[in-house]
Design an enzyme around this catalytic site. Structure first.
Site, PDB file in Angstrom:
ATOM      1  N   LYS A  35       3.262   5.414  -2.462  1.00  0.00           N
ATOM      2  CA  LYS A  35       1.818   5.431  -2.702  1.00  0.00           C
ATOM      3  C   LYS A  35       1.135   4.263  -2.010  1.00  0.00           C
ATOM      4  O   LYS A  35       0.073   4.392  -1.405  1.00  0.00           O
ATOM      5  CB  LYS A  35       1.551   5.298  -4.215  1.00  0.00           C
ATOM      6  N   THR A  86      -0.936   5.816 -19.051  1.00  0.00           N
ATOM      7  CA  THR A  86      -0.548   5.823 -20.471  1.00  0.00           C
ATOM      8  C   THR A  86      -0.299   7.285 -20.866  1.00  0.00           C
ATOM      9  O   THR A  86      -1.090   7.875 -21.600  1.00  0.00           O
ATOM     10  CB  THR A  86      -1.636   5.198 -21.365  1.00  0.00           C
ATOM     11  N   GLU A 151     -12.487   2.635 -19.003  1.00  0.00           N
ATOM     12  CA  GLU A 151     -13.061   3.365 -17.871  1.00  0.00           C
ATOM     13  C   GLU A 151     -13.487   4.766 -18.318  1.00  0.00           C
ATOM     14  O   GLU A 151     -12.756   5.440 -19.010  1.00  0.00           O
ATOM     15  CB  GLU A 151     -12.006   3.460 -16.759  1.00  0.00           C
ATOM     16  N   PHE A 152     -14.667   5.182 -17.858  1.00  0.00           N
ATOM     17  CA  PHE A 152     -15.207   6.487 -18.259  1.00  0.00           C
ATOM     18  C   PHE A 152     -15.359   7.442 -17.082  1.00  0.00           C
ATOM     19  O   PHE A 152     -16.011   8.472 -17.210  1.00  0.00           O
ATOM     20  CB  PHE A 152     -16.567   6.297 -18.953  1.00  0.00           C
ATOM     21  N   ASN A 211     -14.040  10.269 -25.748  1.00  0.00           N
ATOM     22  CA  ASN A 211     -13.276  11.480 -25.416  1.00  0.00           C
ATOM     23  C   ASN A 211     -13.192  12.421 -26.612  1.00  0.00           C
ATOM     24  O   ASN A 211     -13.262  13.645 -26.456  1.00  0.00           O
ATOM     25  CB  ASN A 211     -11.874  11.108 -24.921  1.00  0.00           C
ATOM     26  N   CYS A 263      -6.382  13.702 -19.142  1.00  0.00           N
ATOM     27  CA  CYS A 263      -6.950  12.718 -20.074  1.00  0.00           C
ATOM     28  C   CYS A 263      -7.313  13.282 -21.442  1.00  0.00           C
ATOM     29  O   CYS A 263      -6.729  12.893 -22.447  1.00  0.00           O
ATOM     30  CB  CYS A 263      -8.179  12.061 -19.439  1.00  0.00           C
TER      31      CYS A 263
HETATM   32  N1  LIG Z   1      -7.779   9.891 -14.318  1.00  0.00           N
HETATM   33  C1  LIG Z   1      -8.928   9.694 -14.946  1.00  0.00           C
HETATM   34  O1  LIG Z   1      -9.912  10.415 -14.727  1.00  0.00           O
HETATM   35  C2  LIG Z   1      -9.073   8.569 -15.933  1.00  0.00           C
HETATM   36  C3  LIG Z   1     -10.343   8.233 -16.417  1.00  0.00           C
HETATM   37  C4  LIG Z   1     -10.479   7.215 -17.346  1.00  0.00           C
HETATM   38  C5  LIG Z   1      -9.339   6.569 -17.814  1.00  0.00           C
HETATM   39  N2  LIG Z   1      -8.115   6.934 -17.355  1.00  0.00           N
HETATM   40  C6  LIG Z   1      -6.937   6.212 -17.858  1.00  0.00           C
HETATM   41  O2  LIG Z   1      -6.478   5.366 -16.830  1.00  0.00           O
HETATM   42  C7  LIG Z   1      -5.070   5.203 -16.899  1.00  0.00           C
HETATM   43  C8  LIG Z   1      -4.452   5.596 -15.570  1.00  0.00           C
HETATM   44  O3  LIG Z   1      -4.713   6.967 -15.378  1.00  0.00           O
HETATM   45  P1  LIG Z   1      -4.487   7.672 -13.972  1.00  0.00           P
HETATM   46  O4  LIG Z   1      -5.038   9.030 -14.098  1.00  0.00           O
HETATM   47  O5  LIG Z   1      -4.953   6.777 -12.888  1.00  0.00           O
HETATM   48  O6  LIG Z   1      -2.862   7.744 -13.959  1.00  0.00           O
HETATM   49  P2  LIG Z   1      -1.935   8.015 -12.712  1.00  0.00           P
HETATM   50  O7  LIG Z   1      -0.676   8.550 -13.284  1.00  0.00           O
HETATM   51  O8  LIG Z   1      -2.649   8.756 -11.655  1.00  0.00           O
HETATM   52  O9  LIG Z   1      -1.656   6.544 -12.131  1.00  0.00           O
HETATM   53  C9  LIG Z   1      -0.923   5.562 -12.787  1.00  0.00           C
HETATM   54  C10 LIG Z   1      -0.336   4.636 -11.722  1.00  0.00           C
HETATM   55  O10 LIG Z   1       0.288   3.521 -12.362  1.00  0.00           O
HETATM   56  C11 LIG Z   1       1.441   3.188 -11.595  1.00  0.00           C
HETATM   57  N3  LIG Z   1       2.339   2.361 -12.397  1.00  0.00           N
HETATM   58  C12 LIG Z   1       3.156   2.742 -13.408  1.00  0.00           C
HETATM   59  N4  LIG Z   1       3.797   1.670 -13.893  1.00  0.00           N
HETATM   60  C13 LIG Z   1       3.349   0.605 -13.203  1.00  0.00           C
HETATM   61  C14 LIG Z   1       3.637  -0.784 -13.261  1.00  0.00           C
HETATM   62  N5  LIG Z   1       4.500  -1.299 -14.161  1.00  0.00           N
HETATM   63  N6  LIG Z   1       3.001  -1.601 -12.395  1.00  0.00           N
HETATM   64  C15 LIG Z   1       2.136  -1.106 -11.496  1.00  0.00           C
HETATM   65  N7  LIG Z   1       1.822   0.204 -11.381  1.00  0.00           N
HETATM   66  C16 LIG Z   1       2.436   1.040 -12.241  1.00  0.00           C
HETATM   67  C17 LIG Z   1       2.018   4.544 -11.226  1.00  0.00           C
HETATM   68  O11 LIG Z   1       2.940   4.453 -10.152  1.00  0.00           O
HETATM   69  C18 LIG Z   1       0.744   5.309 -10.875  1.00  0.00           C
HETATM   70  O12 LIG Z   1       0.420   5.176  -9.503  1.00  0.00           O
HETATM   71  C19 LIG Z   1      -4.614   6.049 -18.091  1.00  0.00           C
HETATM   72  O13 LIG Z   1      -4.574   5.251 -19.239  1.00  0.00           O
HETATM   73  C20 LIG Z   1      -5.738   7.075 -18.211  1.00  0.00           C
HETATM   74  O14 LIG Z   1      -5.824   7.603 -19.515  1.00  0.00           O
HETATM   75  C21 LIG Z   1      -7.949   7.894 -16.412  1.00  0.00           C
END
Ligand SMILES: NC(=O)c1ccc[n+]([C@@H]2O[C@H](COP(=O)([O-])OP(=O)(O)OC[C@H]3O[C@@H](n4cnc5c(N)ncnc54)[C@H](O)[C@@H]3O)[C@@H](O)[C@H]2O)c1
Length: 439
Positions: A35, A86, A151-152, A211, A263
């Site tokens: 990535k 998460t 984050e929203f 949410n 989410c």
């Molecule tokens: N996707 C959304 O629209 C959105 C919106 C608001 C909040 N969130 C929250 O944000 C968080 C991330 O969501 P996402 O959709 O980006 O997830 P995602 O799975 O797309 O990305 C998570 C990233 O974290 C990396 N990662 C895992 N362990 C790690 C570590 N120890 N050190 C560094 N990087 C590490 C993974 O390799 C991955 O690239 C979650 O808690 C989610 O609920 C997501």
């Protein structure tokens, strides 16, 4: 300012790019080397309008760099955003192992005063325990502080939601933390974005409560669709009339197939699990019902398809419009559409799926389905068409042309957004959950 971002998934990559675009110097990291390498080449591994152009612009300007090293993150800046995943654990709780791993890896390198800012969605109480872990492990001790800034952003609108959010929520334990967050977000704050400052626990709860409310609103209107279905009333008109009430509002009041994605479903289940741990039965009971109503939509649409196919699905050629969990995204995590496709295929239907962006992801996840790269190809000789993800492309389809392609012009609009009068005028039998069969 010099800002770092740990975790470059949907949230983290968008955040890192937007922080750079706001003028900060940004170092972003992930444990996934592939990535990191792709992002460093200007490649966004998911579909998000506008993000790739902004990534390239900021890489070229030298404001954004990438790494796989926590030591480099710690040395680079004074504000460190945590954006790791998460995901749901088997028991419904949020799995916090990635957040804890990121903190455990970063903290020993924090040798000078700094602010670690959590953005991931976590159960209430997580920030407090992470602060203790940081204080114990960081050479800077209690000079390495933690804040929570949930984050929203919505996938499909992530860039604009990050650069111009509805509000900024700062969960802080000190005036210094607030000052640093104000500096980071000086750009959006200067344009009048509301700043809400609160304690860590309230900030964590704001995200899951938002949410939970959105999910409840969607399940509410779907329950009203059931009431309309039972009485011959029209849920589209009902939603329109309700939405004019300022206390209710029109957004998230569209009936149909319900919510999915990475989410909302996991967040309401995690909130329910936390509520049960805390003995807050009101929240747990409410969210259990919201989830049940939401899941029931998938069975309902499958049953409508069976009826429309004359009582049996085996051998019926069905075209499905949309595979992503929502339009303007290639995200298929817990996609209601693909869930319905699975149910149809299990009953013997021959399902061909079209999606403007999520086809490759869907084909990888569900190889048992058929895929077509154009609507015309997907609908060729179809006996039933299901509209399951409300891409604007589908609302712009010409029903007259499509009627000439299918074997039987029968449509189920599970998203309740097509112009039924137009489709019916073109000869289609159109069924919409919670709307009368004709008119
Ligand atoms: N996707 C959304 O629209 C959105 C919106 C608001 C909040 N969130 C929250 O944000 C968080 C991330 O969501 P996402 O959709 O980006 O997830 P995602 O799975 O797309 O990305 C998570 C990233 O974290 C990396 N990662 C895992 N362990 C790690 C570590 N120890 N050190 C560094 N990087 C590490 C993974 O390799 C991955 O690239 C979650 O808690 C989610 O609920 C997501």
């Amino acid at each position: 300012m010099r800002v770092t971002v740990a975790g470059i998934g949907y949230l983290g990559l968008t955040h890192a790019v937007c922080m750079a675009d706001l003028g900060h110097e940004v170092l972003a990291m992930d444990v996934d080397e592939g990535k990191v390498a792709r992002a460093a080449q200007g490649e966004v591994p998911f579909f998000e309008p506008g993000l790739e152009a902004l990534l390239r612009k900021n890489l070229d300007a030298g404001r954004l760099r990438l790494t796989t090293s926590f030591a480099e993150l710690a040395a680079f800046g004074t504000v460190h955003f945590l954006c790791v995943g998460t995901p749901p654990a088997a028991d419904g709780h949020a799995d916090l192992r990635y957040v804890r791993a990121a903190v455990d890896a970063l903290a020993p390198h924090l040798t000078s005063p700094c602010l670690v800012v959590g953005k991931s969605t976590v159960p209430v109480g997580t920030a407090r325990s992470l602060q203790q872990a940081i204080t114990l492990a960081a050479p800077a001790g209690d000079q390495a502080e933690l804040a929570w800034n949930p984050e929203f952003l919505r996938e499909g609108h992530a860039v604009q939601d990050t650069l111009r959010p509805d509000r900024l929520v700062f969960g802080v334990a000190s005036a210094q933390a607030r000052r640093l967050l104000r500096q980071v977000y000086a750009g959006p704050l200067a344009t009048g974005v509301p700043e809400l400052v609160m304690d860590l626990e309230t900030a964590e709860l704001v995200k899951v409560a938002a949410n939970a409310f959105l999910a409840t609103k969607i399940s509410f209107i779907n329950a009203m669709a059931d009431a309309c279905q039972a009485t011959g009333a029209d849920v589209a008109m009902l939603a329109e009339a309700l939405g004019h009430d300022e206390r209710i509002g029109r957004r998230s009041l569209t009936p149909g197939l319900g919510f999915g994605g990475g989410c909302l479903p996991k967040d309401i289940r995690a909130f329910r699990a936390t509520a049960l741990d805390l003995g807050v039965t009101s929240v747990a009971g409410l969210l259990a019902e919201v989830d049940t109503i939401n899941q029931s939509r998938r069975a309902l649409i499958t049953e409508m398809a069976r009826e429309a196919a004359g009582g049996h699905l085996a051998g019926t050629r069905i075209t499905v419009l949309g595979a992503a969990f929502k339009p303007n995204s290639d995200d298929i995590r817990d996609s209601p559409s693909l869930d319905v496709c699975d149910r149809l295929a299990r009953q013997g239907a021959i399902v061909t799926v079209h999606d403007p962006a999520a086809l490759a992801n869907a084909a990888r996840a569900k190889p048992q389905l058929r895929y077509a790269s154009s609507v015309t190809e997907a609908a060729s000789a179809a006996e039933l068409v299901l509209h399951l993800t409300e891409w604007p492309d589908y609302q712009a389809l010409d029903p007259y042309t499509l009627a000439g392609v299918v074997a039987r012009p029968v449509m189920i609009d599970a998203r309740c957004v097509l112009d039924t009068r137009l489709w019916r005028a073109a000869g289609w039998s159109v069924r919409v959950p919670g709307r009368p069969r004709a008119g």
